[in-house]
Design a protein around this motif. Structure first.
Motif, PDB file in Angstrom:
ATOM      1  N   PRO A 112      -6.359  -6.322  -1.839  1.00  0.00           N
ATOM      2  CA  PRO A 112      -5.812  -5.567  -1.263  1.00  0.00           C
ATOM      3  C   PRO A 112      -5.107  -4.864  -1.518  1.00  0.00           C
ATOM      4  CG  PRO A 112      -5.503  -7.598  -0.466  1.00  0.00           C
ATOM      5  CD  PRO A 112      -5.667  -8.163  -1.472  1.00  0.00           C
ATOM      6  N   VAL A 144      -6.466  -1.175   2.765  1.00  0.00           N
ATOM      7  CA  VAL A 144      -6.159  -1.212   3.664  1.00  0.00           C
ATOM      8  C   VAL A 144      -6.374   0.466   4.981  1.00  0.00           C
ATOM      9  CG1 VAL A 144      -4.772  -3.267   2.853  1.00  0.00           C
ATOM     10  CG2 VAL A 144      -4.089  -0.624   3.507  1.00  0.00           C
ATOM     11  N   GLU A 181       0.109  -3.582   7.588  1.00  0.00           N
ATOM     12  CA  GLU A 181      -1.190  -3.958   7.568  1.00  0.00           C
ATOM     13  C   GLU A 181      -1.552  -4.958   6.064  1.00  0.00           C
ATOM     14  OE1 GLU A 181      -2.956  -0.434  10.649  1.00  0.00           O
ATOM     15  OE2 GLU A 181      -2.934   0.125   8.193  1.00  0.00           O
ATOM     16  N   THR A 185      -2.774  -8.465   5.526  1.00  0.00           N
ATOM     17  CA  THR A 185      -4.110  -8.636   4.417  1.00  0.00           C
ATOM     18  C   THR A 185      -4.056  -9.014   3.349  1.00  0.00           C
ATOM     19  OG1 THR A 185      -4.341  -5.600   4.876  1.00  0.00           O
ATOM     20  CG2 THR A 185      -5.948  -7.228   2.984  1.00  0.00           C
ATOM     21  N   ARG A 189      -5.325 -12.910   2.522  1.00  0.00           N
ATOM     22  CA  ARG A 189      -6.352 -13.369   1.503  1.00  0.00           C
ATOM     23  C   ARG A 189      -6.091 -14.181   0.831  1.00  0.00           C
ATOM     24  NH1 ARG A 189      -6.577 -11.078  -3.880  1.00  0.00           N
ATOM     25  NH2 ARG A 189      -8.791 -10.595  -4.635  1.00  0.00           N
ATOM     26  N   GLN A 205     -15.063  -9.761   4.971  1.00  0.00           N
ATOM     27  CA  GLN A 205     -13.343  -9.323   4.718  1.00  0.00           C
ATOM     28  C   GLN A 205     -13.152  -9.497   5.617  1.00  0.00           C
ATOM     29  OE1 GLN A 205     -12.536  -7.169   0.738  1.00  0.00           O
ATOM     30  NE2 GLN A 205     -15.685  -7.303   0.211  1.00  0.00           N
ATOM     31  N   LEU A 209      -9.983 -11.488   7.989  1.00  0.00           N
ATOM     32  CA  LEU A 209      -7.958 -10.343   7.456  1.00  0.00           C
ATOM     33  C   LEU A 209      -6.984 -10.787   8.403  1.00  0.00           C
ATOM     34  CD1 LEU A 209      -8.611  -7.142   6.061  1.00  0.00           C
ATOM     35  CD2 LEU A 209      -8.413  -8.784   5.372  1.00  0.00           C
ATOM     36  N   LEU A 211      -5.707  -9.778  11.158  1.00  0.00           N
ATOM     37  CA  LEU A 211      -4.438  -8.596  11.300  1.00  0.00           C
ATOM     38  C   LEU A 211      -4.168  -8.566  12.576  1.00  0.00           C
ATOM     39  CD1 LEU A 211      -5.595  -5.822   8.939  1.00  0.00           C
ATOM     40  CD2 LEU A 211      -4.256  -7.162   8.427  1.00  0.00           C
TER      41      LEU A 211
END
Length: 212
Positions: A112, A144, A181, A185, A189, A205, A209, A211
């Motif tokens: 990231p 990001v 963010e 991230t 990971r 990916q 995440l 998010l």
């Protein structure tokens, strides 16, 4: 819970510099978010101005100095990287580019990255999408969504939501959103590096995440 290592690269030439100031504030926002999630965080800042001669010598001799190698190892071994550059001639600085030219093209695969830039006018904000994102896409990093550009007048906006650059959000709000963010991230990971022959598709990916 594992300790997350964040490395911030600042290419500011002055001391102090607005580039270092933006770097520190992005790092602070990310650390705060990770602390909310009860992560332990190890932080390192790489000041490229201190490595300028070492970087130039590396291109001439082909060998990095000890402290330059330490900086490269810190970046390539990080769980997340914050990279901030001043804008020179509508792009990243030569010092910034020279340092990342020394990074193995596969060494940041899946890492990231939060990108930022500083400049005298908001007209240079497109450097984020036209220069920085392509650079880190080439290095296979996971940049990001929110990047942060700070013009000279942004530093006078304080905590106001209305920015004098007309973006609709003040610099503090953009820093917080980008830091959140980035932190989310990094936290999402999986531990360990992605091997060269095991490149994770970009769609997978994004799916991993989670998010907020």
């Amino acid at each position: 819970m594992r300790t997350l290592k964040l490395v911030a690269v600042s290419a500011g030439l002055g001391s102090p510099s607005s580039t270092r100031l933006l770097t520190d504030r992005l790092l602070q926002a990310a650390r705060y978010r990770l602390a909310e999630q009860e992560y332990a965080v190890d932080v390192q800042v790489v000041e490229l101005r201190d490595l300028a001669v070492d970087i130039a010598n590396n291109f001439v001799t082909g060998f990095p100095s000890g402290r330059l190698q330490d900086a490269i190892d810190a970046v390539t071994g990080a769980d997340g990287v914050i990279a901030v550059t001043p804008v020179f001639t509508a792009s990243y600085s030569g010092l910034f580019k020279s340092f990342f030219d020394l990074i193995d093209p596969a060494a940041l695969t899946g890492t990231p990255v939060l990108v930022g830039a500083t400049g005298g006018t908001a007209r240079h904000s497109l450097v984020l999408d036209h220069a920085l994102r392509p650079l880190f896409a080439y290095l296979r990093a996971l940049v990001v969504p929110t990047a942060v550009y700070a013009a000279s007048e942004d530093w006078g906006s304080g905590g106001d939501e209305a920015s004098p650059t007309g973006w609709g959000e003040g610099l503090p709000s953009r820093i917080t959103r980008a830091g959140n963010e980035f932190a989310d991230t990094v936290a999402a990971r999986p531990a360990g590096r992605v091997e060269d022959d095991e490149v994770v598709p970009f769609e997978r990916q994004l799916a991993d995440l989670r998010l907020d």
